[in-house]
Design a protein around this motif. Sequence first.
Motif, PDB file in Angstrom:
ATOM      1  N   TRP A  67       0.816  -1.207   0.000  1.00  0.00           N
ATOM      2  CA  TRP A  67       0.000   0.000   0.000  1.00  0.00           C
ATOM      3  C   TRP A  67       0.856   1.266   0.000  1.00  0.00           C
ATOM      4  CZ3 TRP A  67      -4.708  -0.104  -1.529  1.00  0.00           C
ATOM      5  CH2 TRP A  67      -5.459  -1.273  -1.379  1.00  0.00           C
ATOM      6  N   PHE A  68       2.057   1.187   0.547  1.00  0.00           N
ATOM      7  CA  PHE A  68       2.967   2.332   0.543  1.00  0.00           C
ATOM      8  C   PHE A  68       3.290   2.745  -0.889  1.00  0.00           C
ATOM      9  CE2 PHE A  68       7.248   4.219   1.871  1.00  0.00           C
ATOM     10  CZ  PHE A  68       6.672   5.319   2.468  1.00  0.00           C
ATOM     11  N   SER A  69       3.543   1.758  -1.742  1.00  0.00           N
ATOM     12  CA  SER A  69       3.787   2.033  -3.161  1.00  0.00           C
ATOM     13  C   SER A  69       2.527   2.538  -3.850  1.00  0.00           C
ATOM     14  CB  SER A  69       4.288   0.774  -3.871  1.00  0.00           C
ATOM     15  OG  SER A  69       5.581   0.435  -3.450  1.00  0.00           O
ATOM     16  N   THR A  70       1.388   1.969  -3.481  1.00  0.00           N
ATOM     17  CA  THR A  70       0.122   2.337  -4.120  1.00  0.00           C
ATOM     18  C   THR A  70      -0.278   3.771  -3.806  1.00  0.00           C
ATOM     19  OG1 THR A  70      -0.604   0.028  -4.018  1.00  0.00           O
ATOM     20  CG2 THR A  70      -2.310   1.678  -4.330  1.00  0.00           C
ATOM     21  N   VAL A  71       0.136   4.276  -2.658  1.00  0.00           N
ATOM     22  CA  VAL A  71      -0.198   5.656  -2.282  1.00  0.00           C
ATOM     23  C   VAL A  71       0.499   6.670  -3.176  1.00  0.00           C
ATOM     24  CG1 VAL A  71       0.167   7.388  -0.467  1.00  0.00           C
ATOM     25  CG2 VAL A  71      -0.810   5.176   0.118  1.00  0.00           C
ATOM     26  N   THR A  72       1.724   6.373  -3.619  1.00  0.00           N
ATOM     27  CA  THR A  72       2.518   7.371  -4.349  1.00  0.00           C
ATOM     28  C   THR A  72       2.740   7.060  -5.827  1.00  0.00           C
ATOM     29  OG1 THR A  72       4.554   6.250  -3.644  1.00  0.00           O
ATOM     30  CG2 THR A  72       3.770   8.058  -2.273  1.00  0.00           C
ATOM     31  N   LEU A  73       3.025   5.792  -6.172  1.00  0.00           N
ATOM     32  CA  LEU A  73       3.450   5.484  -7.534  1.00  0.00           C
ATOM     33  C   LEU A  73       2.387   5.702  -8.618  1.00  0.00           C
ATOM     34  CD1 LEU A  73       5.942   2.478  -7.401  1.00  0.00           C
ATOM     35  CD2 LEU A  73       6.261   4.697  -8.457  1.00  0.00           C
ATOM     36  N   PRO A  74       1.126   5.281  -8.432  1.00  0.00           N
ATOM     37  CA  PRO A  74       0.141   5.513  -9.499  1.00  0.00           C
ATOM     38  C   PRO A  74       0.008   6.984  -9.880  1.00  0.00           C
ATOM     39  CG  PRO A  74      -0.715   3.916  -7.945  1.00  0.00           C
ATOM     40  CD  PRO A  74       0.551   4.460  -7.351  1.00  0.00           C
ATOM     41  N   LYS A  75       0.047   7.880  -8.892  1.00  0.00           N
ATOM     42  CA  LYS A  75      -0.058   9.311  -9.207  1.00  0.00           C
ATOM     43  C   LYS A  75       1.188   9.792  -9.935  1.00  0.00           C
ATOM     44  CE  LYS A  75      -2.538  12.951  -9.194  1.00  0.00           C
ATOM     45  NZ  LYS A  75      -3.801  12.955  -9.953  1.00  0.00           N
ATOM     46  N   ALA A  87      -2.836  16.900 -11.454  1.00  0.00           N
ATOM     47  CA  ALA A  87      -3.893  17.566 -10.687  1.00  0.00           C
ATOM     48  C   ALA A  87      -4.423  16.648  -9.587  1.00  0.00           C
ATOM     49  CB  ALA A  87      -5.025  17.981 -11.620  1.00  0.00           C
ATOM     50  N   ILE A  88      -4.551  17.192  -8.397  1.00  0.00           N
ATOM     51  CA  ILE A  88      -5.079  16.420  -7.266  1.00  0.00           C
ATOM     52  C   ILE A  88      -5.901  17.367  -6.394  1.00  0.00           C
ATOM     53  CG2 ILE A  88      -2.950  16.801  -5.913  1.00  0.00           C
ATOM     54  CD1 ILE A  88      -3.423  14.038  -4.638  1.00  0.00           C
ATOM     55  N   THR A  95      -5.703  13.201   2.031  1.00  0.00           N
ATOM     56  CA  THR A  95      -5.748  11.737   2.189  1.00  0.00           C
ATOM     57  C   THR A  95      -4.407  11.106   1.844  1.00  0.00           C
ATOM     58  OG1 THR A  95      -8.102  11.742   1.619  1.00  0.00           O
ATOM     59  CG2 THR A  95      -6.938   9.634   1.459  1.00  0.00           C
ATOM     60  N   GLN A  96      -3.783  11.582   0.767  1.00  0.00           N
ATOM     61  CA  GLN A  96      -2.495  11.021   0.357  1.00  0.00           C
ATOM     62  C   GLN A  96      -1.421  11.295   1.403  1.00  0.00           C
ATOM     63  OE1 GLN A  96      -0.191  12.660  -2.997  1.00  0.00           O
ATOM     64  NE2 GLN A  96      -0.104  10.591  -3.847  1.00  0.00           N
ATOM     65  N   LEU A  97      -1.385  12.522   1.924  1.00  0.00           N
ATOM     66  CA  LEU A  97      -0.382  12.844   2.931  1.00  0.00           C
ATOM     67  C   LEU A  97      -0.581  12.011   4.194  1.00  0.00           C
ATOM     68  CD1 LEU A  97       1.161  16.222   3.770  1.00  0.00           C
ATOM     69  CD2 LEU A  97       0.270  14.867   5.655  1.00  0.00           C
ATOM     70  N   TYR A 173       6.343  14.639  -6.414  1.00  0.00           N
ATOM     71  CA  TYR A 173       5.455  13.722  -7.137  1.00  0.00           C
ATOM     72  C   TYR A 173       4.365  13.135  -6.244  1.00  0.00           C
ATOM     73  CZ  TYR A 173       8.693  10.155  -5.285  1.00  0.00           C
ATOM     74  OH  TYR A 173       9.480   9.371  -4.475  1.00  0.00           O
ATOM     75  N   PHE A 174       4.308  13.583  -4.990  1.00  0.00           N
ATOM     76  CA  PHE A 174       3.198  13.232  -4.104  1.00  0.00           C
ATOM     77  C   PHE A 174       3.072  14.315  -3.049  1.00  0.00           C
ATOM     78  CE2 PHE A 174       6.904  11.309  -2.124  1.00  0.00           C
ATOM     79  CZ  PHE A 174       6.736  11.557  -0.777  1.00  0.00           C
ATOM     80  N   CYS A 175       1.953  14.311  -2.343  1.00  0.00           N
ATOM     81  CA  CYS A 175       1.702  15.335  -1.318  1.00  0.00           C
ATOM     82  C   CYS A 175       2.490  15.005  -0.055  1.00  0.00           C
ATOM     83  CB  CYS A 175       0.203  15.406  -1.001  1.00  0.00           C
ATOM     84  SG  CYS A 175      -0.800  16.065  -2.342  1.00  0.00           S
ATOM     85  N   ASP A 176       3.517  15.773   0.206  1.00  0.00           N
ATOM     86  CA  ASP A 176       4.304  15.621   1.423  1.00  0.00           C
ATOM     87  C   ASP A 176       4.371  16.967   2.129  1.00  0.00           C
ATOM     88  OD1 ASP A 176       5.754  14.374   3.371  1.00  0.00           O
ATOM     89  OD2 ASP A 176       7.639  14.304   2.250  1.00  0.00           O
ATOM     90  N   ALA A 177       4.610  16.948   3.422  1.00  0.00           N
ATOM     91  CA  ALA A 177       4.531  18.169   4.223  1.00  0.00           C
ATOM     92  C   ALA A 177       5.490  19.276   3.789  1.00  0.00           C
ATOM     93  CB  ALA A 177       4.718  17.829   5.696  1.00  0.00           C
TER      94      ALA A 177
END
Length: 308
Positions: A67-75, A87-88, A95-97, A173-177
């Motif tokens: 699930w860790f990969s699924t949270v970031t890689l598809p986007k 766009a997100i 939710t992603q963060l 490439y993903f929502c991080d703080a």
Amino acid sequence: MSLVTTFILIGLPHAPALDLPLFGIFLVIYLLTVVGNLLILLVIKLDSHLHTPMYYFLVNLSFIDMWFSTVTLPKMLMTLVSPEGGAISFYSCVTQLYSFHFLGSTECFLYTVMSYDRYLAISYPLRYSTLMSSRTCAMLAAGTWFTGSLHSAVQTTLTFRLPYCGPNQIQHYFCDAPPILKLACADTSVNDMVIFVNIGVVASSCFFLIVLSYVNIVCAILKIRTSDGRRKAFQTCAAHCIVVLCFFVPCVFIYLRPGSRDTVDGIVAVFYTVLTPLLNPVVYTLRNKEVKRALLKLRNESMFTQRK
């Protein structure tokens, strides 16, 4: 209150000509990660010989990595193939963060528990089954998940309590703080301090405990009389340490150093968001003779069933 309703993920820094090659590479990595971890979950569930504390924790690790990969890689893949792929929505970003920090911090705590489990198994083999009972395993695993969820809730709440009223392009490439906080229309000093303490210090503490466990493990290994036994034990420890380093060093680099460089952070993050979930099934299980026997047994049973 935030006026931004949609964020734009810029994606991994790269030349436009590399869009398709990178898409192919990361797609293969993602599929291998998901299939590898699913296979581990299936094998451990079906083989009763693998129902031990070590594999109990590995089940948790494989589930997290999948699930860790699924949270970031598809986007990330979407940003590589479509101009609109980055766009997100605001709440999807929340939710992603939350999911990213929940799974990441849980994995951090789980590595610590797993190193402690190996320390007990090697240092106290006669008392191991008593020290690491089913109840103890369940409590330790539940503790990692609960602590991970608490850590993520604090991080997510503090990040999105701030107003976002202007720029909406996230240099990641993903929502991080850290990259999101750069877009806030308010003072972020409290958040920066929380990131340092809540992520950096916690990760450093977990890493210190892991190193301490492995130092004791090495001392126990040196007492093994046969050179072959010492060699095998050292090889196992070395492989585990490589995975731990791939996870913890990038985390400390991103969250503990002063300032932030978007390009460098994005590349470094690949190590613990992409490579570590792929390496875990190989290092922790597929190199293990017990798992190899279980896989062979599962394949033979499947072939026998097909023939019937």
